[in-house]
Design an enzyme around this catalytic site. Structure first.
Site, short mmCIF file in Angstrom:
data_model
loop_
_atom_site.label_atom_id
_atom_site.label_comp_id
_atom_site.label_asym_id
_atom_site.label_seq_id
_atom_site.Cartn_x
_atom_site.Cartn_y
_atom_site.Cartn_z
N SER A 1 0.93 -1.23 -0.10
CA SER A 1 0.01 -0.01 -0.11
C SER A 1 0.97 1.24 0.08
CB SER A 1 -0.76 0.06 1.15
OG SER A 1 -1.67 1.20 1.07
N ASP B 1 -6.46 1.60 -3.02
CA ASP B 1 -7.67 1.11 -2.49
C ASP B 1 -8.37 2.57 -2.04
OD1 ASP B 1 -5.83 1.27 -0.73
OD2 ASP B 1 -6.60 -0.50 0.55
#
Ligand code: MG
Length: 449
Positions: free
Chosen positions: A97, A243
């Site tokens: 991430s 995301d």
């Protein structure tokens, strides 16, 4: 019980230190044994993406399970693929991430496209800790490469918003993908929505040289000034695996995740009343806006899988986190950066410029602190804080949340890093700062003793 490997967001570590090809191979064997059938795999843009992907895939195939390699994709795009392809029994996303480029991670996806539950993760950890038998030569799994999953994901989003109105509005946007996983899908989405797009940091460079991949105001200076200078309607920034998403107003003002969560909650509730789910770390701004809009707020522990599962359980209309990770049930039960972009564009077209909408929101001051803290000290720090706050009104949903008449403070150990987090909120900026100082001091006091 087997050793715990999974944190709040998959297994993460520094490449060739704690995240090695050996670990990835054994993880692959464990994942293949648990998931069976055919497993989809994708990566973000990190330099180590192929090394970890190949090792995980080899492990999966060695236990007789096939692999579909989807290439570089945002995390929500592989989740959407797993959800919508019945022949796929699960997924693996190779990403860390927003973590710095030396990190990488392995994240597991259930057959329905949601992030693996703790029970599923424990199953994998259990296998991982043991010797895993391989299958005979003629039962080894195969691997096929599949292109087009990114476009399938984009088309699904386009079909779930009022794309006609967005196209007609003729908007201009500035887009910053942190040279991460959305470098291809995010510009494609905006193109399909008829938005003229100016991109920066949309090259899949494994070392993220544009800026660190956490979408904070600090890291997005170029996007802030570009959005203002080009007279764009909006600036859009994704984190490394897309995301999550944060926004910039046409004036170059950074919009925090709490504010976009509040704004989209309001917009969603204007169409359909119901429950909005968010962790205890979210600003009271969200609660105030949700109540004003005729909705109900439901708090959970921190972590997007917890929010997603609570949303499924309660049939919530919307949910999300204060870091820009928003969940739209009509698309899928996971944080979805692309869907967040499309919904925000729809919201601007319907309700007016982002800066005007932000100006109408109630004002809260949230101060966030991150203090380095060894993992084995986290529990003791939490106990120390709870003791120091004895007698106060406390919510133990996650960490220790101390509730005052004019705000709250949340102290909790990070689930992904050796760190302790302090969130302090009040309608008075000075009070929020002072309380954050006080609790930061408590954490340091314990660590220094
Ligand atoms: Mg992310």
């Amino acid at each position: 019980m087997a050793q715990r490997l999974f944190g709040t967001n998959g297994v993460r570590g520094i490449i060739n230190e704690d995240m090695t090809s050996d670990l990835a191979l054994q993880m692959g064997k464990a994942i293949g044994t648990v998931m069976g059938g055919t497993v989809a795999i994708a990566t973000d843009t990190r330099l180590s993406a192929d090394m970890i992907k190949m090792a995980v895939s080899a492990g999966i195939m060695s236990v007789g399970v096939s692999v579909v390699d989807l290439g570089i994709l945002p995390t929500p795009a592989i989740q959407y693929y797993v959800k919508t392809h019945d022949n796929v029994t699960g997924g693996v996303m190779i990403t860390a991430s927003h973590n710095p480029p030396q990190f990488n991670g392995i994240k597991c996806i259930s057959a329905d496209g949601t992030e693996a539950s703790r029970v599923e993760e424990e199953n994998i950890e259990e296998r991982y800790s043991k010797e895993i038998p391989c299958v005979a030569w003629n039962q080894v799994g195969d691997m096929c490469r599949m292109s087009g999953a990114g476009e399938e994901y984009v088309d699904a989003i386009v079909s779930k918003v009022d794309s006609e109105s967005i196209r007609k509005a003729g908007l201009t946007a500035c887009l910053d993908c942190a040279n991460g996983a959305a470098y291809e899908t995010a510009p494609l989405l905006l193109k399909k929505l008829g938005v003229r797009t100016i991109t920066i940091n949309c090259n899949p460079q494994g070392e993220f040289p544009g800026h660190p991949s956490e979408p904070t105001e600090e890291n997005l200076r170029d996007l802030l000034s570009l959005t203002k200078a080009t007279g764009s309607a909006i600036g859009i920034a994704h984190d490394g695996d897309a995301d999550r998403c944060v926004f910039i107003t046409g004036d170059g003002e950074f919009v925090s995740g709490d504010k976009s969560l509040a704004l989209i909650s309001k917009y969603v509730l204007s169409k359909k009343k119901g429950l909005v789910v968010t962790p205890v770390s979210s600003s009271s701004l969200v609660e105030e806006v949700v109540k004003e809009s005729g909705g109900t707020i439901n708090y959970t522990a921190v972590g997007s899988p917890v929010v997603a599962r609570k949303m499924i359980e309660t049939g919530a209309v919307f949910g999300g986190e204060e870091n820009g990770g928003l969940i739209f049930p009509e698309q899928q039960y996971c944080r979805d950066g692309g869907m967040t972009v499309a919904k925000m564009l729809e919201c601007i077209v319907a309700e007016g410029p982002l800066k005007d909408q932000i100006a109408k929101l109630p004002v809260y001051y949230t101060v966030k602190r991150k203090i380095e803290c060894p993992n084995d000290a986290k529990k003791h720090v939490l106990e120390y804080i709870a003791e120091a706050s004895a007698g106060a009104k406390i919510d133990n949903t996650d960490g220790t949340k101390i509730i005052f008449d004019d705000g709250w403070i949340l102290a909790r150990p990070s689930g992904t890093e050796p760190a302790f987090r302090i969130y302090s909120e009040s309608k008075d900026e000075k009070v929020a700062e002072e309380r954050a100082d006080k609790y930061e001091k408590l954490v340091r006091e314990y660590l220094n003793q």
